[in-house]
Design a protein around this motif. Structure first.
Motif, PDB file in Angstrom:
ATOM      1  N   SER A 186      23.117 -19.183 -49.658  1.00  0.00           N
ATOM      2  CA  SER A 186      21.877 -18.522 -50.073  1.00  0.00           C
ATOM      3  C   SER A 186      22.099 -17.018 -50.154  1.00  0.00           C
ATOM      4  CB  SER A 186      20.794 -18.854 -49.055  1.00  0.00           C
ATOM      5  OG  SER A 186      19.572 -18.335 -49.479  1.00  0.00           O
ATOM      6  N   LEU A 187      21.654 -16.418 -51.246  1.00  0.00           N
ATOM      7  CA  LEU A 187      21.834 -14.987 -51.446  1.00  0.00           C
ATOM      8  C   LEU A 187      20.533 -14.259 -51.136  1.00  0.00           C
ATOM      9  CD1 LEU A 187      23.506 -14.996 -54.939  1.00  0.00           C
ATOM     10  CD2 LEU A 187      24.643 -14.603 -52.764  1.00  0.00           C
ATOM     11  N   PRO A 188      20.603 -12.995 -50.713  1.00  0.00           N
ATOM     12  CA  PRO A 188      19.346 -12.245 -50.610  1.00  0.00           C
ATOM     13  C   PRO A 188      18.762 -12.039 -52.000  1.00  0.00           C
ATOM     14  CG  PRO A 188      21.234 -10.831 -50.178  1.00  0.00           C
ATOM     15  CD  PRO A 188      21.753 -12.225 -50.276  1.00  0.00           C
ATOM     16  N   GLY A 189      17.488 -12.324 -52.148  1.00  0.00           N
ATOM     17  CA  GLY A 189      16.841 -12.114 -53.445  1.00  0.00           C
ATOM     18  C   GLY A 189      17.014 -13.246 -54.421  1.00  0.00           C
ATOM     19  N   ASP A 190      17.473 -14.422 -53.954  1.00  0.00           N
ATOM     20  CA  ASP A 190      17.688 -15.477 -54.937  1.00  0.00           C
ATOM     21  C   ASP A 190      16.385 -16.078 -55.445  1.00  0.00           C
ATOM     22  OD1 ASP A 190      17.088 -16.752 -52.627  1.00  0.00           O
ATOM     23  OD2 ASP A 190      18.922 -17.936 -52.494  1.00  0.00           O
ATOM     24  N   VAL A 191      15.260 -15.787 -54.771  1.00  0.00           N
ATOM     25  CA  VAL A 191      13.977 -16.264 -55.295  1.00  0.00           C
ATOM     26  C   VAL A 191      13.706 -15.631 -56.654  1.00  0.00           C
ATOM     27  CG1 VAL A 191      11.508 -16.263 -54.906  1.00  0.00           C
ATOM     28  CG2 VAL A 191      13.028 -16.689 -53.008  1.00  0.00           C
ATOM     29  N   VAL A 192      14.036 -14.360 -56.788  1.00  0.00           N
ATOM     30  CA  VAL A 192      13.822 -13.665 -58.055  1.00  0.00           C
ATOM     31  C   VAL A 192      14.671 -14.304 -59.139  1.00  0.00           C
ATOM     32  CG1 VAL A 192      13.897 -11.434 -59.201  1.00  0.00           C
ATOM     33  CG2 VAL A 192      13.368 -11.562 -56.782  1.00  0.00           C
ATOM     34  N   LEU A 193      15.935 -14.582 -58.785  1.00  0.00           N
ATOM     35  CA  LEU A 193      16.835 -15.225 -59.739  1.00  0.00           C
ATOM     36  C   LEU A 193      16.291 -16.586 -60.142  1.00  0.00           C
ATOM     37  CD1 LEU A 193      19.532 -15.140 -61.189  1.00  0.00           C
ATOM     38  CD2 LEU A 193      20.591 -16.132 -59.173  1.00  0.00           C
ATOM     39  N   LEU A 194      15.796 -17.332 -59.166  1.00  0.00           N
ATOM     40  CA  LEU A 194      15.248 -18.662 -59.428  1.00  0.00           C
ATOM     41  C   LEU A 194      14.072 -18.562 -60.394  1.00  0.00           C
ATOM     42  CD1 LEU A 194      15.169 -21.730 -58.313  1.00  0.00           C
ATOM     43  CD2 LEU A 194      13.174 -20.909 -57.129  1.00  0.00           C
ATOM     44  N   LEU A 195      13.152 -17.632 -60.118  1.00  0.00           N
ATOM     45  CA  LEU A 195      11.974 -17.506 -60.980  1.00  0.00           C
ATOM     46  C   LEU A 195      12.394 -17.112 -62.385  1.00  0.00           C
ATOM     47  CD1 LEU A 195       9.378 -15.810 -58.640  1.00  0.00           C
ATOM     48  CD2 LEU A 195       9.555 -18.196 -59.308  1.00  0.00           C
ATOM     49  N   TYR A 196      13.402 -16.242 -62.479  1.00  0.00           N
ATOM     50  CA  TYR A 196      13.874 -15.856 -63.809  1.00  0.00           C
ATOM     51  C   TYR A 196      14.476 -17.054 -64.541  1.00  0.00           C
ATOM     52  CZ  TYR A 196      16.824 -14.150 -67.460  1.00  0.00           C
ATOM     53  OH  TYR A 196      17.416 -13.990 -68.666  1.00  0.00           O
ATOM     54  N   LEU A 197      15.345 -17.789 -63.835  1.00  0.00           N
ATOM     55  CA  LEU A 197      16.008 -18.927 -64.482  1.00  0.00           C
ATOM     56  C   LEU A 197      14.999 -19.990 -64.901  1.00  0.00           C
ATOM     57  CD1 LEU A 197      19.196 -19.373 -62.304  1.00  0.00           C
ATOM     58  CD2 LEU A 197      19.082 -18.701 -64.690  1.00  0.00           C
ATOM     59  N   MET A 198      13.905 -20.092 -64.151  1.00  0.00           N
ATOM     60  CA  MET A 198      12.923 -21.112 -64.507  1.00  0.00           C
ATOM     61  C   MET A 198      12.144 -20.738 -65.752  1.00  0.00           C
ATOM     62  SD  MET A 198      11.498 -22.458 -60.894  1.00  0.00           S
ATOM     63  CE  MET A 198      10.553 -23.755 -61.622  1.00  0.00           C
ATOM     64  N   GLU A 199      12.154 -19.463 -66.125  1.00  0.00           N
ATOM     65  CA  GLU A 199      11.448 -19.067 -67.352  1.00  0.00           C
ATOM     66  C   GLU A 199      12.304 -19.337 -68.593  1.00  0.00           C
ATOM     67  OE1 GLU A 199       8.220 -18.160 -67.467  1.00  0.00           O
ATOM     68  OE2 GLU A 199       8.457 -18.774 -65.386  1.00  0.00           O
TER      69      GLU A 199
ATOM     70  N   GLY B 294       8.517 -12.692 -45.451  1.00  0.00           N
ATOM     71  CA  GLY B 294       9.071 -11.356 -45.326  1.00  0.00           C
ATOM     72  C   GLY B 294      10.430 -11.208 -45.975  1.00  0.00           C
ATOM     73  N   SER B 295      10.739 -12.079 -46.938  1.00  0.00           N
ATOM     74  CA  SER B 295      12.066 -12.008 -47.561  1.00  0.00           C
ATOM     75  C   SER B 295      12.042 -12.731 -48.892  1.00  0.00           C
ATOM     76  CB  SER B 295      13.105 -12.640 -46.639  1.00  0.00           C
ATOM     77  OG  SER B 295      14.177 -13.132 -47.395  1.00  0.00           O
ATOM     78  N   PHE B 296      12.869 -12.265 -49.818  1.00  0.00           N
ATOM     79  CA  PHE B 296      12.985 -12.945 -51.102  1.00  0.00           C
ATOM     80  C   PHE B 296      14.194 -13.868 -51.114  1.00  0.00           C
ATOM     81  CE2 PHE B 296       9.900 -10.194 -53.364  1.00  0.00           C
ATOM     82  CZ  PHE B 296       9.275 -11.193 -54.068  1.00  0.00           C
ATOM     83  N   GLN B 297      14.395 -14.575 -50.018  1.00  0.00           N
ATOM     84  CA  GLN B 297      15.546 -15.469 -49.924  1.00  0.00           C
ATOM     85  C   GLN B 297      15.033 -16.893 -49.742  1.00  0.00           C
ATOM     86  OE1 GLN B 297      18.341 -14.074 -47.108  1.00  0.00           O
ATOM     87  NE2 GLN B 297      19.904 -15.556 -47.676  1.00  0.00           N
ATOM     88  N   MET B 298      15.616 -17.824 -50.501  1.00  0.00           N
ATOM     89  CA  MET B 298      15.116 -19.195 -50.472  1.00  0.00           C
ATOM     90  C   MET B 298      15.148 -19.786 -49.063  1.00  0.00           C
ATOM     91  SD  MET B 298      13.814 -20.274 -53.191  1.00  0.00           S
ATOM     92  CE  MET B 298      13.554 -21.975 -52.772  1.00  0.00           C
TER      93      MET B 298
ATOM     94  N   ALA C  30      14.882 -18.314 -46.268  1.00  0.00           N
ATOM     95  CA  ALA C  30      13.821 -17.749 -45.437  1.00  0.00           C
ATOM     96  C   ALA C  30      12.490 -18.409 -45.766  1.00  0.00           C
ATOM     97  CB  ALA C  30      13.732 -16.242 -45.657  1.00  0.00           C
ATOM     98  N   LEU C  31      12.263 -18.664 -47.071  1.00  0.00           N
ATOM     99  CA  LEU C  31      11.035 -19.342 -47.484  1.00  0.00           C
ATOM    100  C   LEU C  31      10.964 -20.722 -46.850  1.00  0.00           C
ATOM    101  CD1 LEU C  31      10.431 -17.122 -49.521  1.00  0.00           C
ATOM    102  CD2 LEU C  31      10.065 -18.897 -51.228  1.00  0.00           C
ATOM    103  N   GLN C  32      12.137 -21.380 -46.832  1.00  0.00           N
ATOM    104  CA  GLN C  32      12.175 -22.738 -46.303  1.00  0.00           C
ATOM    105  C   GLN C  32      11.881 -22.740 -44.808  1.00  0.00           C
ATOM    106  OE1 GLN C  32      16.001 -24.506 -46.665  1.00  0.00           O
ATOM    107  NE2 GLN C  32      15.206 -26.587 -46.752  1.00  0.00           N
ATOM    108  N   ALA C  33      12.378 -21.688 -44.121  1.00  0.00           N
ATOM    109  CA  ALA C  33      12.284 -21.674 -42.664  1.00  0.00           C
ATOM    110  C   ALA C  33      11.040 -20.957 -42.156  1.00  0.00           C
ATOM    111  CB  ALA C  33      13.522 -21.001 -42.086  1.00  0.00           C
ATOM    112  N   ALA C  34      10.184 -20.471 -43.072  1.00  0.00           N
ATOM    113  CA  ALA C  34       9.011 -19.711 -42.630  1.00  0.00           C
ATOM    114  C   ALA C  34       8.146 -20.572 -41.721  1.00  0.00           C
ATOM    115  CB  ALA C  34       8.202 -19.268 -43.847  1.00  0.00           C
ATOM    116  N   PRO C  35       7.634 -19.990 -40.615  1.00  0.00           N
ATOM    117  CA  PRO C  35       6.787 -20.781 -39.712  1.00  0.00           C
ATOM    118  C   PRO C  35       5.538 -21.249 -40.446  1.00  0.00           C
ATOM    119  CG  PRO C  35       6.733 -18.443 -39.140  1.00  0.00           C
ATOM    120  CD  PRO C  35       7.822 -18.609 -40.141  1.00  0.00           C
ATOM    121  N   TYR C  36       5.145 -22.483 -40.151  1.00  0.00           N
ATOM    122  CA  TYR C  36       4.078 -23.102 -40.909  1.00  0.00           C
ATOM    123  C   TYR C  36       2.738 -22.446 -40.599  1.00  0.00           C
ATOM    124  CZ  TYR C  36       2.796 -26.844 -43.974  1.00  0.00           C
ATOM    125  OH  TYR C  36       2.408 -27.544 -45.067  1.00  0.00           O
TER     126      TYR C  36
END
Ligand code: SF4
Lengths: 159, 302
Positions: free
Chosen positions: B99-112, B160-164, B166-172
């Motif tokens: 997982s890279l820092p900021g890969d959420v941005v890359l993911l959103l871009y690739l999905m477009e 608090g992060s744009f990393q996938m 971190a999103l996965q591990a965020a407390p519910y």
């Protein structure tokens, strides 16, 4: 390579996409296609999908007495269907002109003289199960590589 | 070298093409079968999407006159590649890619990119129907992307992060719930399913923007759509379903969640009729906007 060709051949039988062409039909034949997609006959069991564009089709269902104006349309649409392809003639009209034969606006010739027809489905109108059977037979011909256009192109390659 | 290999494996094998394609076909079959059963029909056999794909591979490609050959053939390839690359970023259990820092941005871009490819495919084809479909797709994407992007961005703010990972591990928390609802709101339109099947309205505009495509390029577009289904459902599962410490259980839970989401969306699609473009647009800007505002507010007040 042979295995892939074999899988593709089977897929041609299992996934016949049809597109229909009304060449001056009284709409009787066309309306019998609709029940194919309904719960009673459910052609999707055989993988049949009805597509609006000839570019996606494998099998063209042509219905209707052939009018002077539809001749060019039949040729154009047939040319747009990507190979391999099959043609199914629905009803008595494409074969003989049926009750319209002799009318001044009608070609009065068999569909076979315009495009190569693989399966004739007789009836006026044919029953839905007969149409489904015609589609299944055309799909089988596609698998065997035995539709007229496939045979034609093979002969062309040999000579 | 090691990282390159792991990216390659992620792209080609899992969660990339080799395993995502059968999974996508499974999901497609599930949707078609469910629709058929709801309509009282038998529905297609299990291998139907695979047969459709193989048959298209064996067909001729007709390229319309006056169309740029290179662009025409490149669009489906780009679409499939970008959607697979996006899937390779999603931290599914067993995904070897780091997982890279900021890969959420890359993911959103690739999905477009697949949406862009679809729009271009419509315009490039020189078919009136294709152009109308492309216009509808482009306009609709302006609408449904609002709740979709906000749902992911709210989660990033929450974690608090744009990393996938971190999103996965965020407390519910409550943001998860709100963002999940916002995400689900955008899902039917992203999948081009019924109340929002405006861009692929087969009765009005014949087919979607692929109307002039045939043979292998069409097969690639269909495959790209199948992989997109996997991507959207698994993205939902990874971001919004709490993970357990056991990867295998996670995998099963994610797959089950994906199938459940698809079932719900298919149910909605079978029960509804197509909206007009203006209605869909208004729906997404009013209700999607409202949901987005509430979700964002929830991340800020915490
Ligand atoms: S065969 Fe009969 S039903 Fe079919 S188009 Fe001709 S007249 Fe109409």
């Amino acid at each position: 390579m042979n295995l892939i060709e074999r899988v593709i051949a089977i897929s041609r039988r299992r996934s016949p996409w049809i597109c229909r062409l009304n060449a001056g039909s009284c709409n009787g034949c066309d309306i019998e296609i609709t029940p194919l997609l309904s719960p009673r006959y459910d052609a999707e069991q055989l993988g049949v999908e009805l597509h609006g564009t000839p570019k996606h089709a494998d099998i063209v269902l042509i219905s209707g007495t052939l009018t002077l104006r539809s001749r060019q349309a039949i040729l154009d649409i047939y040319a747009q269907v990507p190979n391999p392809k099959a043609v199914v003639a629905l009803g008595s009209c494409p074969a003989s002109g049926n009750v319209f034969a002799g009318s001044p606006l009608v070609l009065s010739e068999s569909l076979d003289s315009i495009v190569p027809v693989d399966v004739w489905v007789p009836g006026c109108p044919p029953r839905p199960q007969a149409i489904l059977d015609g589609v299944a037979r055309a799909a089988k011909l596609l698998e065997e590589g035995a539709t007229k256009s496939q045979l034609e192109s093979r002969r062309g390659r040999l000579s | 070298m090691n990282a390159v290999w792991s990216y390659l494996v992620a792209f080609v094998v899992w969660p990339g093409l080799l395993l995502a394609a059968p999974l996508g076909w499974l999901e497609l079959w599930f949707m078609r079968k469910l629709v058929a059963r709801l309509q009282g029909r038998q529905g297609p056999p299990f291998f139907q999407p695979f047969f459709d794909f193989m048959k298209l591979l064996g067909k001729e490609t007709v390229i319309p006159r006056g169309v740029n050959r290179g662009i025409f053939l490149a669009l489906p390839v780009v679409s499939l590649a970008s959607v697979t690359a996006a899937l390779a970023i999603v931290p599914l259990p067993g995904n070897p890619a780091p997982s890279l820092p900021g890969d959420v941005v890359l993911l959103l871009y690739l999905m477009e990119v697949p949406i862009l490819c679809e729009v271009l495919a419509g315009y490039v084809s020189r078919s009136i129907y294709g152009q109308v479909a492309a216009m509808r797709e482009a306009l609709l994407s302006l609408a449904y992307n609002l709740p979709f992007l906000v749902a992911i961005i709210a989660m990033a703010q929450e974690a608090g992060s744009f990393q996938m990972s971190a999103l996965q591990a965020a407390p519910y928390g409550v943001v998860h719930l709100l963002a999940a609802l916002t995400f689900l709101l955008a899902l039917p339109a992203r999948m081009k399913l019924n109340p929002f099947s405006i861009a692929n309205a087969e009765h009005e505009i014949v087919a979607d923007s692929h109307i002039e495509y045939s043979g292998p390029p069409l097969a690639l577009f269909k495959l790209s759509h199948a992989v997109e289904l996997v991507l959207l459902t698994e993205l939902f599962a990874v971001v919004f379903i709490p993970a357990t410490p056991w990867p295998l259980v996670n995998l099963l839970v994610y797959l089950a969640a994906g199938v459940a989401v698809l079932g719900g969306v298919t149910l909605l699609a079978t029960a509804t009729a197509r909206l007009r473009l203006t209605q869909a647009f208004r729906f997404y800007w009013v209700w999607g906007g409202l949901a987005s505002a509430v979700t964002l507010a929830a991340t800020l007040v915490r």
